[in-house]
Design a protein around this motif. Structure first.
Motif, PDB file in Angstrom:
ATOM      1  N   ALA A 296      -1.276   1.544  -8.320  1.00  0.00           N
ATOM      2  CA  ALA A 296      -1.666   0.357  -7.553  1.00  0.00           C
ATOM      3  C   ALA A 296      -0.556  -0.084  -6.602  1.00  0.00           C
ATOM      4  CB  ALA A 296      -2.035  -0.772  -8.515  1.00  0.00           C
ATOM      5  N   THR A 297       0.685  -0.052  -7.085  1.00  0.00           N
ATOM      6  CA  THR A 297       1.804  -0.460  -6.220  1.00  0.00           C
ATOM      7  C   THR A 297       2.030   0.540  -5.090  1.00  0.00           C
ATOM      8  OG1 THR A 297       3.296   0.577  -7.834  1.00  0.00           O
ATOM      9  CG2 THR A 297       3.019  -1.811  -7.966  1.00  0.00           C
ATOM     10  N   THR A 298       1.827   1.834  -5.342  1.00  0.00           N
ATOM     11  CA  THR A 298       1.966   2.826  -4.276  1.00  0.00           C
ATOM     12  C   THR A 298       0.919   2.601  -3.194  1.00  0.00           C
ATOM     13  OG1 THR A 298       2.789   4.453  -5.880  1.00  0.00           O
ATOM     14  CG2 THR A 298       2.050   5.289  -3.755  1.00  0.00           C
ATOM     15  N   ILE A 299      -0.297   2.279  -3.607  1.00  0.00           N
ATOM     16  CA  ILE A 299      -1.349   1.985  -2.636  1.00  0.00           C
ATOM     17  C   ILE A 299      -1.004   0.755  -1.804  1.00  0.00           C
ATOM     18  CG2 ILE A 299      -3.759   1.229  -2.419  1.00  0.00           C
ATOM     19  CD1 ILE A 299      -4.412   2.971  -4.833  1.00  0.00           C
ATOM     20  N   CYS A 300      -0.308  -0.217  -2.402  1.00  0.00           N
ATOM     21  CA  CYS A 300       0.013  -1.483  -1.722  1.00  0.00           C
ATOM     22  C   CYS A 300       1.216  -1.393  -0.788  1.00  0.00           C
ATOM     23  CB  CYS A 300       0.264  -2.577  -2.760  1.00  0.00           C
ATOM     24  SG  CYS A 300      -1.211  -3.057  -3.686  1.00  0.00           S
ATOM     25  N   ILE A 301       1.937  -0.270  -0.801  1.00  0.00           N
ATOM     26  CA  ILE A 301       3.134  -0.160   0.059  1.00  0.00           C
ATOM     27  C   ILE A 301       2.825  -0.446   1.521  1.00  0.00           C
ATOM     28  CG2 ILE A 301       4.820   1.483   0.993  1.00  0.00           C
ATOM     29  CD1 ILE A 301       5.076   2.681  -1.780  1.00  0.00           C
ATOM     30  N   PRO A 302       1.772   0.125   2.110  1.00  0.00           N
ATOM     31  CA  PRO A 302       1.498  -0.166   3.532  1.00  0.00           C
ATOM     32  C   PRO A 302       1.092  -1.618   3.798  1.00  0.00           C
ATOM     33  CG  PRO A 302       0.412   1.861   2.850  1.00  0.00           C
ATOM     34  CD  PRO A 302       0.874   1.178   1.605  1.00  0.00           C
ATOM     35  N   PHE A 303       0.686  -2.347   2.751  1.00  0.00           N
ATOM     36  CA  PHE A 303       0.263  -3.732   2.934  1.00  0.00           C
ATOM     37  C   PHE A 303       1.439  -4.707   2.928  1.00  0.00           C
ATOM     38  CE2 PHE A 303      -3.714  -2.108   0.686  1.00  0.00           C
ATOM     39  CZ  PHE A 303      -4.356  -1.843   1.899  1.00  0.00           C
ATOM     40  N   ALA A 304       2.640  -4.231   2.631  1.00  0.00           N
ATOM     41  CA  ALA A 304       3.813  -5.115   2.595  1.00  0.00           C
ATOM     42  C   ALA A 304       4.080  -5.672   3.991  1.00  0.00           C
ATOM     43  CB  ALA A 304       5.030  -4.350   2.087  1.00  0.00           C
ATOM     44  N   GLY A 305       4.035  -7.008   4.098  1.00  0.00           N
ATOM     45  CA  GLY A 305       4.199  -7.632   5.407  1.00  0.00           C
ATOM     46  C   GLY A 305       5.639  -7.824   5.822  1.00  0.00           C
ATOM     47  N   ASN A 306       6.572  -7.751   4.875  1.00  0.00           N
ATOM     48  CA  ASN A 306       7.981  -7.896   5.200  1.00  0.00           C
ATOM     49  C   ASN A 306       8.799  -7.052   4.225  1.00  0.00           C
ATOM     50  OD1 ASN A 306       8.414  -9.657   2.752  1.00  0.00           O
ATOM     51  ND2 ASN A 306       7.111 -11.053   3.965  1.00  0.00           N
ATOM     52  N   PHE A 307      10.079  -6.954   4.509  1.00  0.00           N
ATOM     53  CA  PHE A 307      10.944  -6.092   3.708  1.00  0.00           C
ATOM     54  C   PHE A 307      11.133  -6.639   2.299  1.00  0.00           C
ATOM     55  CE2 PHE A 307      15.231  -4.413   2.540  1.00  0.00           C
ATOM     56  CZ  PHE A 307      14.878  -3.075   2.528  1.00  0.00           C
ATOM     57  N   ALA A 308      11.112  -7.960   2.135  1.00  0.00           N
ATOM     58  CA  ALA A 308      11.284  -8.559   0.808  1.00  0.00           C
ATOM     59  C   ALA A 308      10.130  -8.170  -0.112  1.00  0.00           C
ATOM     60  CB  ALA A 308      11.377 -10.075   0.926  1.00  0.00           C
ATOM     61  N   SER A 309       8.917  -8.191   0.412  1.00  0.00           N
ATOM     62  CA  SER A 309       7.771  -7.791  -0.419  1.00  0.00           C
ATOM     63  C   SER A 309       7.834  -6.309  -0.759  1.00  0.00           C
ATOM     64  CB  SER A 309       6.460  -8.106   0.305  1.00  0.00           C
ATOM     65  OG  SER A 309       6.383  -7.433   1.548  1.00  0.00           O
ATOM     66  N   LEU A 310       8.389  -5.494   0.128  1.00  0.00           N
ATOM     67  CA  LEU A 310       8.548  -4.066  -0.154  1.00  0.00           C
ATOM     68  C   LEU A 310       9.567  -3.850  -1.274  1.00  0.00           C
ATOM     69  CD1 LEU A 310       7.419  -1.382   0.825  1.00  0.00           C
ATOM     70  CD2 LEU A 310       9.304  -1.230   2.458  1.00  0.00           C
ATOM     71  N   ILE A 311      10.605  -4.687  -1.298  1.00  0.00           N
ATOM     72  CA  ILE A 311      11.589  -4.610  -2.382  1.00  0.00           C
ATOM     73  C   ILE A 311      10.935  -4.962  -3.716  1.00  0.00           C
ATOM     74  CG2 ILE A 311      13.646  -5.721  -3.349  1.00  0.00           C
ATOM     75  CD1 ILE A 311      14.780  -5.904  -0.563  1.00  0.00           C
ATOM     76  N   ALA A 312      10.083  -5.997  -3.713  1.00  0.00           N
ATOM     77  CA  ALA A 312       9.394  -6.399  -4.942  1.00  0.00           C
ATOM     78  C   ALA A 312       8.498  -5.268  -5.459  1.00  0.00           C
ATOM     79  CB  ALA A 312       8.562  -7.655  -4.680  1.00  0.00           C
ATOM     80  N   ILE A 313       7.824  -4.586  -4.556  1.00  0.00           N
ATOM     81  CA  ILE A 313       6.972  -3.461  -4.942  1.00  0.00           C
ATOM     82  C   ILE A 313       7.804  -2.348  -5.574  1.00  0.00           C
ATOM     83  CG2 ILE A 313       5.546  -1.585  -4.019  1.00  0.00           C
ATOM     84  CD1 ILE A 313       4.377  -3.571  -2.041  1.00  0.00           C
ATOM     85  N   CYS A 314       8.945  -2.058  -4.977  1.00  0.00           N
ATOM     86  CA  CYS A 314       9.809  -0.982  -5.482  1.00  0.00           C
ATOM     87  C   CYS A 314      10.403  -1.327  -6.837  1.00  0.00           C
ATOM     88  CB  CYS A 314      10.912  -0.671  -4.476  1.00  0.00           C
ATOM     89  SG  CYS A 314      10.300   0.133  -2.974  1.00  0.00           S
ATOM     90  N   LEU A 315      10.730  -2.593  -7.051  1.00  0.00           N
ATOM     91  CA  LEU A 315      11.228  -3.003  -8.368  1.00  0.00           C
ATOM     92  C   LEU A 315      10.177  -2.760  -9.440  1.00  0.00           C
ATOM     93  CD1 LEU A 315      13.035  -6.354  -7.441  1.00  0.00           C
ATOM     94  CD2 LEU A 315      14.118  -4.205  -8.123  1.00  0.00           C
ATOM     95  N   LEU A 316       8.926  -3.073  -9.130  1.00  0.00           N
ATOM     96  CA  LEU A 316       7.835  -2.849 -10.083  1.00  0.00           C
ATOM     97  C   LEU A 316       7.592  -1.352 -10.288  1.00  0.00           C
ATOM     98  CD1 LEU A 316       5.802  -4.296 -11.843  1.00  0.00           C
ATOM     99  CD2 LEU A 316       4.224  -4.359  -9.900  1.00  0.00           C
ATOM    100  N   MET A 317       7.700  -0.574  -9.221  1.00  0.00           N
ATOM    101  CA  MET A 317       7.537   0.876  -9.339  1.00  0.00           C
ATOM    102  C   MET A 317       8.627   1.484 -10.220  1.00  0.00           C
ATOM    103  SD  MET A 317       6.479   1.911  -5.423  1.00  0.00           S
ATOM    104  CE  MET A 317       6.422   3.651  -5.810  1.00  0.00           C
ATOM    105  N   GLY A 318       9.825   0.946 -10.139  1.00  0.00           N
ATOM    106  CA  GLY A 318      10.912   1.437 -10.971  1.00  0.00           C
ATOM    107  C   GLY A 318      10.639   1.207 -12.451  1.00  0.00           C
ATOM    108  N   ILE A 319      10.053   0.059 -12.784  1.00  0.00           N
ATOM    109  CA  ILE A 319       9.697  -0.222 -14.173  1.00  0.00           C
ATOM    110  C   ILE A 319       8.684   0.805 -14.677  1.00  0.00           C
ATOM    111  CG2 ILE A 319       8.567  -1.888 -15.704  1.00  0.00           C
ATOM    112  CD1 ILE A 319       9.719  -4.109 -13.955  1.00  0.00           C
ATOM    113  N   CYS A 320       7.690   1.104 -13.852  1.00  0.00           N
ATOM    114  CA  CYS A 320       6.663   2.086 -14.233  1.00  0.00           C
ATOM    115  C   CYS A 320       7.263   3.477 -14.368  1.00  0.00           C
ATOM    116  CB  CYS A 320       5.548   2.091 -13.195  1.00  0.00           C
ATOM    117  SG  CYS A 320       4.687   0.512 -13.042  1.00  0.00           S
TER     118      CYS A 320
END
Length: 517
Positions: free
Chosen positions: A344-368
């Motif tokens: 789900a987070t990989t699918i949401c990568i293109p939807f990140a509107g700013n760099f901060a939201s992309l960092i949040a996605i990557c933090l969650l991906m790291g947990i997975c």
């Protein structure tokens, strides 16, 4: 991968010890069994193994940082397919490192830990230094892909195998310390590589990385094996008898290391095939996120994303490793949850509107990512048993090497065709979700293991219980368990009654487990 390979290597060394007193390949007995030192020089080995793990996996995980300058350097040759071709460089290296894990294990057992690991570090160093002088992109497949990939595989396996020579009671803690080298070095290289690329360029960055592998060559010399096996290569002749003997040994050796009975376990087969599907898009963010960030957020540092994933992955491995010890935790369901969130987070990568939201996605991906890696070993133990787990993990790593190798080039091909990574990330997020859903099929099949596999586990448990009983009786009476009180004074030597009882138990177990003819 560290935990999985670590479990495989440690299992092999603990289940197949060799007698170091007479130099033969006879297994240790209870009386003359090998006992690890649980420290001393072992802590030096632990430190150098941690560095080996960190450097091997750190370079692999940070290929996305090198991907951008490699792509730019060779873009003039074929600008239409450069992303597709560049992605294959890192994919070949990753695929060979995983695919050759069983081969590395066999070579380690037959040749030795230090020779194999030293040659692996040498091969990796040569591959990285040679990459600095390559003028054509396709040659990087040989230098960075093949040479570094094979070298990494030969180095990585022995770095974990050697731990079983020095630790047994503390092996869990030591293995945890060693696998932490991966996130630590990944974070360090995520900060260092951008600086080196800007200061000295891609050519000398390759040479620097080659220097790290050159340093590992000498670190492997600290891995002094404590369990030895005499090699009979020097006594080989070309007589008909010796050739026939060697062919028979080769056959037995193949049967020993390729336990195809594991594939009778339906739950294991479903789990492995589900992982093969789930990992098709697993490595795509590691390779292409930095380039995607440069395209979408030009002023942002995409290298930080790799560092963020590594930090949360390391924390997640420690937490999930503890959770896996609780019997009430369904570890397969936990891994499924990790894959669904990862997709789900990989699918949401293109939807990140700013760099901060992309960092949040990557933090969650790291947990997975940490959930997936940490639970490979425990799930294999649960499905096939302790005595077959090393084979199960070895087959698993070989199988998943293919989807992990193919995913990033496919994403690069999509980028070359569309000029954006949006579709590539959307497609890469689907396989983890599909693979997680396929794992539900493991609940639809019987949890009963193959009788021959179950027999191996019960025989090991019976042997351990017998040893503990003998040990307790010796402590209580002050005499060996095979003697009656007073026998020592009268000079009476009796047979070991526990052996006869053990034989009766073994016979009963076989009759109950093995199918009747």
């Amino acid at each position: 991968m560290a935990s999985a390979l670590g479990s495989q290597a440690i299992l092999e060394i603990n289940e197949k010890p060799f007698n170091e007193k007479d130099g033969t390949d006879k297994p240790h007995t209870v009386a003359s069994g090998f006992t690890p030192s649980e420290g001393g020089w072992g802590w030096v080995v632990c430190f150098t193994s941690m560095l080996a793990n960190g450097i091997v996996l750190g370079i692999m995980n940070t290929f996305g940082i090198l991907y951008v300058p490699i792509r730019e350097r060779y873009a003039g040759e074929d600008p239409d397919d450069v992303s597709f071709k560049t992605a294959w460089v890192g994919s070949v290296c990753t695929g060979l490192t995983l695919f050759l894990s069983i081969t590395a294990s066999i070579l380690t057992d037959q040749i030795g830990i230090r020779p194999v690991s030293f040659f692996g570090a040498l091969l990796g160093s040569v591959g990285l230094v040679a990459s600095a002088f390559v003028e054509q992109l396709e040659l990087l497949y040989l230098t960075y892909g093949v040479l570094l990939g094979v070298g990494s595989s030969l180095l990585y396996g022995p770095s974990l195998t050697i731990l079983g020579h020095y630790f047994k009671k503390r092996i869990g803690v030591v293995n945890g310390l060693v696998v932490c080298g991966s996130p630590i070095l990944t974070v360090s290289l995520s900060l260092l590589l951008p600086y080196l690329l800007g200061a000295i360029g891609l050519k000398y960055t390759f040479i620097f990385l080659g220097g790290l592998y050159f340093m590992l060559m000498w670190m492997t010399l600290t891995w002094r094996p404590q369990i030895h096996k005499e090699s009979n290569l020097a006594h080989m002749t070309l007589s008909t008898e010796s050739i026939a003997l060697k062919m028979n040994e080769c056959y037995e050796f193949t049967r020993k290391y390729l336990n195809f009975k594991i594939w009778r376990n339906k739950k294991y087969v479903i789990w492995v095939l589900s992982l093969g599907v789930a990992l098709f898009g697993y490595f795509v963010p590691f390779v292409h996120l930095v380039k995607h960030t440069a395209d979408v957020f030009p002023g942002s540092n995409g290298n930080l994303l790799v560092m963020c994933m590594s930090i949360t992955s390391g924390v997640s491995r420690l937490v999930c490793g503890k959770l896996a010890d609780f019997k009430r935790i369904n570890i397969i369901l936990l891994q499924q949850t990790g894959f669904i969130i990862l997709g789900a987070t990989t699918i949401c990568i293109p939807f990140a509107g700013n760099f901060a939201s992309l960092i949040a996605i990557c933090l969650l991906m790291g947990i997975c990512d940490g959930i997936y890696v940490c639970l490979l070993g425990p799930i294999a133990f649960e499905l096939v048993g302790h005595s077959n787990a090393s084979q199960a993990i070895g087959f698993l790593l070989g199988l998943i090497s293919v989807p992990m190798m193919v995913g990033p080039p496919v994403a690069g091909f999509m980028y070359d065709s569309l000029g954006t990574y949006k579709l590539a990330f959307h497609v890469s997020g689907i396989p983890p979700i599909v693979g997680a859903l396929l794992m539900f099929l493991t609940r639809r099949v019987s949890s009963k293991k193959d009788p021959s596999l179950e027999l191996n586990d019960i025989m090991l448990e019976e042997d351990d219980v017998t040893k503990e009983v003998i040990k307790v009786e010796e402590i209580d009476d002050g005499t060996p368990a095979s003697q009656e009180p007073g026998d020592k004074e009268n000079g009476i030597i009796r047979g070991n009654a526990s052996d006869e009882a053990g034989e009766d138990k073994d016979k009963s177990i076989k009759e109950n487990l093995l199918p009747s003819k």
